[in-house]
Design a protein around this motif. Sequence first.
Motif, short mmCIF file in Angstrom:
data_model
loop_
_atom_site.label_atom_id
_atom_site.label_comp_id
_atom_site.label_asym_id
_atom_site.label_seq_id
_atom_site.Cartn_x
_atom_site.Cartn_y
_atom_site.Cartn_z
N PRO A 63 0.67 -0.97 -0.05
CA PRO A 63 0.01 0.14 0.21
C PRO A 63 0.95 1.86 0.02
O PRO A 63 0.18 2.60 -1.19
N ASP A 64 1.78 1.31 0.76
CA ASP A 64 3.08 2.48 0.81
C ASP A 64 3.39 1.94 -0.63
O ASP A 64 3.72 3.77 -0.81
N GLN A 65 3.89 1.27 -0.83
CA GLN A 65 4.46 1.72 -2.53
C GLN A 65 3.96 2.12 -3.02
O GLN A 65 4.10 3.28 -4.26
N LYS A 66 2.65 1.43 -3.42
CA LYS A 66 1.80 2.37 -4.45
C LYS A 66 1.72 3.54 -4.28
O LYS A 66 1.24 4.00 -4.96
N MET A 67 1.25 4.49 -2.50
CA MET A 67 1.27 6.00 -2.87
C MET A 67 2.03 6.18 -2.99
O MET A 67 2.47 7.74 -3.96
N HIS A 68 3.16 5.67 -3.11
CA HIS A 68 4.64 6.54 -2.99
C HIS A 68 5.19 6.86 -4.16
O HIS A 68 5.34 7.46 -5.59
N GLU A 69 4.57 5.60 -5.31
CA GLU A 69 4.29 5.99 -7.03
C GLU A 69 3.71 6.83 -7.70
O GLU A 69 4.18 7.36 -8.44
N LEU A 83 6.07 2.66 -14.96
CA LEU A 83 4.73 3.74 -15.31
C LEU A 83 4.14 3.02 -16.01
O LEU A 83 3.09 2.96 -16.11
N CYS A 84 4.63 1.36 -17.13
CA CYS A 84 3.61 1.17 -17.72
C CYS A 84 2.68 -0.07 -17.00
O CYS A 84 1.25 -0.65 -18.28
N HIS A 85 2.73 -0.01 -16.18
CA HIS A 85 1.79 -1.39 -15.54
C HIS A 85 1.21 -0.37 -13.88
O HIS A 85 0.43 -1.19 -13.07
N LEU A 86 1.48 0.69 -13.65
CA LEU A 86 0.68 1.67 -12.21
C LEU A 86 -0.71 1.77 -12.39
O LEU A 86 -0.47 1.32 -11.13
N SER A 87 -1.54 1.21 -13.41
CA SER A 87 -2.86 1.09 -13.18
C SER A 87 -3.23 -0.74 -12.55
O SER A 87 -4.11 -0.52 -11.92
N GLY A 88 -2.39 -1.49 -12.14
CA GLY A 88 -2.54 -2.75 -12.48
C GLY A 88 -2.34 -3.48 -13.22
O GLY A 88 -2.59 -4.46 -12.96
N GLU A 89 -2.86 -2.79 -14.95
CA GLU A 89 -2.94 -3.86 -15.86
C GLU A 89 -1.65 -3.05 -16.87
O GLU A 89 -1.59 -1.95 -16.89
N ALA A 90 -1.09 -4.13 -17.47
CA ALA A 90 -0.28 -3.71 -18.27
C ALA A 90 -0.32 -3.09 -19.41
O ALA A 90 -1.40 -3.81 -20.14
N THR A 91 -0.09 -2.08 -19.85
CA THR A 91 -0.37 -1.25 -20.96
C THR A 91 0.89 -1.40 -22.03
O THR A 91 0.15 -0.83 -23.12
N PHE A 92 1.43 -2.29 -21.98
CA PHE A 92 2.40 -2.59 -23.23
C PHE A 92 2.31 -3.79 -22.39
O PHE A 92 3.64 -4.79 -21.53
N ASP A 93 2.61 -5.34 -23.86
CA ASP A 93 2.97 -6.50 -23.56
C ASP A 93 4.33 -6.55 -23.96
O ASP A 93 4.30 -6.56 -25.37
#
Length: 233
Positions: free
Chosen positions: A107-113, A178-188
């Motif tokens: 949780p802290d990691q995701k908020m930090h990002e 950053l390409c995975h920040l949403s939780g779903e990969a934006t580039f495969d």
Amino acid sequence: MAQKAALTGEERRRSIIEAARPLFAEKGFHGTSIREIARAADVSEALIYKHFPSKEALYEELLDYTRELLSVALAGMDGLEYGTQTLMLIVFGLVELIMLDVPGRIPDQKMHERLLFHSLMGDTVFARSHFEMMRDNWMDTVKACLEAAEEAGDVMASPISPENRIWFVHHLAMALNLCHLSGEATFDYDVSREELAEQAVLFCLRGIGMTDAAIEEYFEPVELRAILDRFYA
């Protein structure tokens, strides 16, 4: 009905920080007001100023995730010799800690990002403080390891400064994250997240000039990951 126990001063201080964190992550430093933070923390503005002399002082507290990881990593590396093996651990750890989930700190990691990337797109206050803290705590160790590895013939001399070489490692890992920040990969990339991190490490090792022989000798992902796990257990 029993009344809830009043928060101690430190507990209240932490509650204010936790209320401010998502606001700063969403709106950045300049876009967030003390009034909004007070409302989110369910306290008065005067109480916030009792614990923090300024909004800047409160914002500075959001770097606690960076401080903690740096402290743990440096403590774990205490006693290790400057050289190729420690340099390998630094590069591997830097990429993995940015690209993969940090056990017990997600949780802290995701908020930090989100704070970091929002800052990069906005006022840059948090990002600058984050990078300055990393530089002040890590750069001497990185430079010493690079110099020792070069003397051992494990890293080729380069016109690129030691500082820039390790920043390139960090920034590549940030871009991949950053390409995975949403939780779903934006580039495969057609590999697992863990495999992608290992490939990024190999790319970075060659980028900083490490020889194939040194990579073959020291690049052992399972062993390196086990060392990191001991650091952050």
